[in-house]
Design an enzyme around this catalytic site. Structure first.
Site, mmCIF file in Angstrom:
data_model
loop_
_atom_site.group_PDB
_atom_site.id
_atom_site.type_symbol
_atom_site.label_atom_id
_atom_site.label_comp_id
_atom_site.label_asym_id
_atom_site.label_seq_id
_atom_site.Cartn_x
_atom_site.Cartn_y
_atom_site.Cartn_z
ATOM 1 N N THR A 483 0.774 -1.228 -0.167
ATOM 2 C CA THR A 483 0.054 0.067 0.171
ATOM 3 C C THR A 483 0.901 1.255 0.007
ATOM 4 O O THR A 483 0.271 2.227 -0.339
ATOM 5 C CB THR A 483 -0.873 -0.171 1.045
ATOM 6 O OG1 THR A 483 -0.002 -0.614 2.346
ATOM 7 C CG2 THR A 483 -2.053 -1.069 1.201
ATOM 8 N N VAL A 719 -6.986 5.417 1.963
ATOM 9 C CA VAL A 719 -7.650 5.082 0.495
ATOM 10 C C VAL A 719 -7.442 4.102 -0.016
ATOM 11 O O VAL A 719 -7.643 3.415 -1.031
ATOM 12 C CB VAL A 719 -6.782 6.168 -0.491
ATOM 13 C CG1 VAL A 719 -6.983 7.635 -0.281
ATOM 14 C CG2 VAL A 719 -5.264 5.995 -0.447
ATOM 15 N N GLY A 720 -7.253 2.969 1.135
ATOM 16 C CA GLY A 720 -6.771 1.526 0.537
ATOM 17 C C GLY A 720 -8.076 0.744 0.045
ATOM 18 O O GLY A 720 -8.033 0.070 -0.768
ATOM 19 N N GLU A 721 -9.421 1.195 0.194
ATOM 20 C CA GLU A 721 -10.525 0.697 0.006
ATOM 21 C C GLU A 721 -11.480 1.186 -0.849
ATOM 22 O O GLU A 721 -12.378 0.911 -1.768
ATOM 23 C CB GLU A 721 -11.078 0.196 1.278
ATOM 24 C CG GLU A 721 -10.477 -1.074 1.768
ATOM 25 C CD GLU A 721 -10.630 -1.622 3.259
ATOM 26 O OE1 GLU A 721 -10.347 -0.556 4.055
ATOM 27 O OE2 GLU A 721 -11.044 -2.749 3.640
#
Ligand code: MOS
Length: 763
Positions: A483, A719-721
């Protein structure tokens, strides 16, 4: 009352790195093969374990014969439920950090089989090949019992889960009279959406290399999204002291949630190492990657009623989702619908059905990637019924307060997402009529959907050590699952201390480092980033104090509040030309290093007064071959509001990756279950389809400006998902716009498109 926190300097004055599109600091290690993964650590005398998987789905083992396996040269031992060592786990109900309520699966516990391909034995041998061949020689006889793996068959026996685990909010109570409002609405849709099982399938398979040290302690190289989680789990399960185990996981080859729970290869490898007093590696095969958790299949009803002007009058969203027989895996699936739109008559309902499968597991945007596509496809169906532009319909029912909880959003720039996304995409040129755009045999469609995900934060610790040589080492036991954690944490540290990014080393993935939660839920920048900020601020404070006391007073009578750190110097804020090198400040104070540790905790009070979420507007262009039914996604524009973006490059890559995964969700990903056998049939990457390069067209990511002082001191939401959430619906809606065919069962494969096209032409 919690005092309003001071706005940190990193917000006022971005230092080197903060907000800059920095390339990954760990990139060179990865592309040159120097980054080592859990199953790549070799030590003298290492032995190898291979897992034997059950051939039935439910029942019991009646006989297990290991004699042939043990005769195979190189095989050292075969572990089964009959000879497994007694371990503490079997006395205690220990749960890992991401465990749902229920009773966690225990490998080799007894003769019961509760899911297909359940691990039933571990063969340990001098070589991997001998272990694998030995595994084939283990003979297992079973008594099978009838199983049920079909969600549709159990949907009417589904039950309402309670408040099952941290973070899960049961749906809010109904408001108004949704059934009556629906019956009376001028325009309505009432439809059902079906989503399949999906599996995570990161590139790196789950593996654990357990090094048995001379003093009997264990050094565990594990593929995990949280070294501390694997560490405390191993210590509890095997009754070991914290100091007898160290879990190391500096590099993770993707996970998507699969590493949120310790997987059974970790148990197997530790068990074997302790018993044999040898170093042991166990790595799952690709088919075995389909045995420990998945995105659960879901059936959803969405009913919407609206006035002719598009005002929503009724919303019903009901979901039934798969769980296992032994744990209640829960997601937030339906709540988002009531949060995204203003509507007075709402019923949201969520139920679980027990099936003979392994417990599902969080997979990128768990719940939102399931529930939001349903509401966003239904909104498109409603817009079509209303003859209204689908962006206009969403804006008409826009809300600046969360109607579920009657709270304001801490920030919500979704309007800007729609405006900037539409502008970039060219949405104003859309002809609303389905099948109105064509190039030769290709029908072209434009679709839109919005996305939402929570902006969460956990408690985390970090340690910062500044040496007199100007090098800063910052450490926290968090993970980087691809990530960009190494990079953004380095940026936050460099920014806070005014150092060049090259002077910063960030350490992670080690249970011996200061505590951090599992890397998941898009909360790592928020949680660990805030701790890094706090630790570096303490170092900065010490530097200012030393500078104020310096002999000869090079900064005059300046107090710490009058100072800034810039370019490796302590300087006067009012006159930055007056400055002293950091090394000189430290030397005059007689210190070789300044070390500070800090814990960040969420702003609990402010958070409780708000709803915190990231939002997106996704625009998709598809090209559908009218004869073949194939769908190509030629363009995606994703406009995201996620607070402050620490690194637009790594954040942009996160959203881009989410879009790719969303394309897979819309068009390709599906784990097929043969319900007769109760087994997944396409458990390999040849038949489990994920997008490849040729499936991907242009992806354009926009971050809109969003200021948030509630979420955390950084103002960053994570903002990972959010990148995946709006994508499946935008594509499904674009397919409808292209073809006039509504496919309500993901993935939208060509057979479903062709069936719809032929129904259409027959009608
Ligand atoms: Mo993610 S499903 O929070 O790793």
């Amino acid at each position: 009352m919690i005092a309003k926190p001071a706005i940190p300097d990193v917000l006022r004055e971005p230092g080197p790195g903060i907000g800059k599109p920095l390339s990954r600091v760990d990139g060179p290690l990865k592309v040159t093969g120097q980054a080592r993964y859990a199953a790549e650590f070799n030590v003298p005398g290492l032995v190898h374990g291979y897992i034997v998987s059950s051939t039935i789905t439910k029942g019991r083992i009646t006989r297990i014969d290991t004699a042939a396996a043990l005769r195979r040269p190189g095989v050292l031992h075969v572990f089964t439920h009959e000879n497994r060592p007694h371990v503490a786990w079997f006395d205690r109900k220990w749960k890992d950090e991401d465990a749902p309520s229920g009773s966690p699966f225990r490998p080799l516990y007894d003769d019961r089989i509760v899911h297909a391909m359940q691990p039933v034995a571990l063969v340990v041998a001098e070589t991997f090949e001998a272990a694998r061949e030995g595994a084939r020689l283990v003979q297992v006889e079973y008594e099978a019992e009838p199983h049920e793996t079909d969600l549709a068959a159990r949907r009417h026996e589904a039950f309402t889960p309670g408040k099952e685990k941290g973070g899960f909010e049961p749906p809010p109570k109904p408001r108004g009279d949704p059934d009556r409002a629906l019956a009376e609405a001028a325009v309505k849709v009432d439809v059902e959406y079906v989503q399949p099982t999906e599996h995570h399938n990161p590139m790196e398979m789950h593996g654990s290399t357990v090094v048995y040290n001379d003093d009997g302690t264990l050094t565990v190289h594990d593929k995990t999204q949280g070294a501390p989680n694997s560490h405390s789990w191993v210590c509890s399960v095997f009754g070991l002291s914290k100091s007898a185990v160290r879990v190391i996981s500096p590099f993770v080859g993707g996970a998507f949630g699969s590493g949120l729970r310790p997987q059974h290869q970790l148990f197997m490898a530790v068990m074997a190492a302790l018993q044999l007093k040898r170093s042991v590696r166990v790595e799952l095969s690709r088919p075995q990657m389909f045995t420990f958790g998945h995105r659960p299949p879901t059936i959803q009803r969405v009913a919407l009623g609206a006035a002719p002007d598009g005002t929503l009058q009724a919303m019903i969203h009901e979901a039934v989702q798969e769980s296992s027989q032994f744990e209640n895996y829960v997601e937030i699936v339906v709540n988002w619908s009531g949060q995204q739109y203003r509507c007075d008559n709402v019923r949201l309902d969520y139920k679980l059905a027990r099936l003979d499968v392994f417990t599902p597991l969080d997979m990128r945007a768990p719940g939102a990637a399931t529930g939001v596509p349903a509401i966003e496809m239904a909104m498109d169906e409603l817009a079509h019924a209303l003859r209204m532009d689908p962006v206009e319909l969403r804006l008409r029912n826009y809300t600046d307060r969360d109607p579920n909880q009657d709270k304001p959003f801490s920030s919500k720039e979704l309007r800007a997402c729609f405006a900037q996304g539409a502008e970039r995409f060219g949405w104003s040129r859309r002809n609303p009529q389905p099948r109105s755009m064509r190039e030769g045999r290709q029908l072209i469609g434009w679709g839109v959907a919005s996305g939402v995900w929570d902006a969460m934060q956990g408690q985390a610790d970090a340690r910062a050590t500044l040496g007199i040589d100007g090098h800063l080492v910052v450490a926290s036991a968090t993970a980087d699952i691809g990530t960009g954690t190494y990079t953004v944490m380095s940026q936050i540290a460099a920014g806070t201390l005014g150092l060049p990014i090259g002077n910063v080393t960030f350490k992670l993935g080690d249970s011996a480092l200061p505590m951090a939660p599992i890397e998941g839920g898009s909360w790592t920048v928020s949680s660990v980033g805030s701790a890094v900020l706090a630790a570096c601020e303490r170092v900065r404070g010490r530097l200012y104090k030393l500078a104020a006391k310096m002999e000869g007073a090079p900064l005059g009578k300046a107090k710490p509040a009058d100072m800034v750190l810039t370019d490796g110097h302590v300087a006067l804020a009012a006159d930055p030309a007056r400055r002293v090198p950091i090394a000189e400040v430290m030397r005059s104070g007689g210190v070789l290093a300044i070390e500070e540790e800090a814990r960040s905790v969420p702003y609990y009070v402010k958070r409780a007064q708000h709803t915190l979420a990231t939002h997106s507007a996704v625009f998709a262009e598809v090209r559908v071959d009218e004869d073949l039914g194939t769908v190509q996604v030629s363009r995606i524009v994703s406009a995201v509001a996620a607070g402050r973006i620490i690194n637009p490059k790594t954040a942009g890559s996160q959203v881009m990756g989410g879009v790719v995964m969303g394309i897979g969700m819309a068009l390709e990903e599906e784990t097929f279950m043969d319900h007769g056998l109760g087994r997944y049939m396409n458990h390999d990457l040849a038949e489990y389809h994920v997008p490849v390069n040729a499936d991907i067209g242009s992806i354009d990511v926009i971050f809109v400006d969003e200021h948030d002082e509630v979420v955390n001191p950084l103002g960053a939401k994570g903002v990972g998902e959010i990148g995946i959430v709006g994508v499946p619906a935008a594509i499904a809606n674009a397919v409808f716009h292209a073809t006039g065919v509504r496919v309500r069962e993901l993935p939208i494969t060509l057979d479903k498109v062709l069936a719809g096209l032929s129904r259409r032409s027959a009608a």
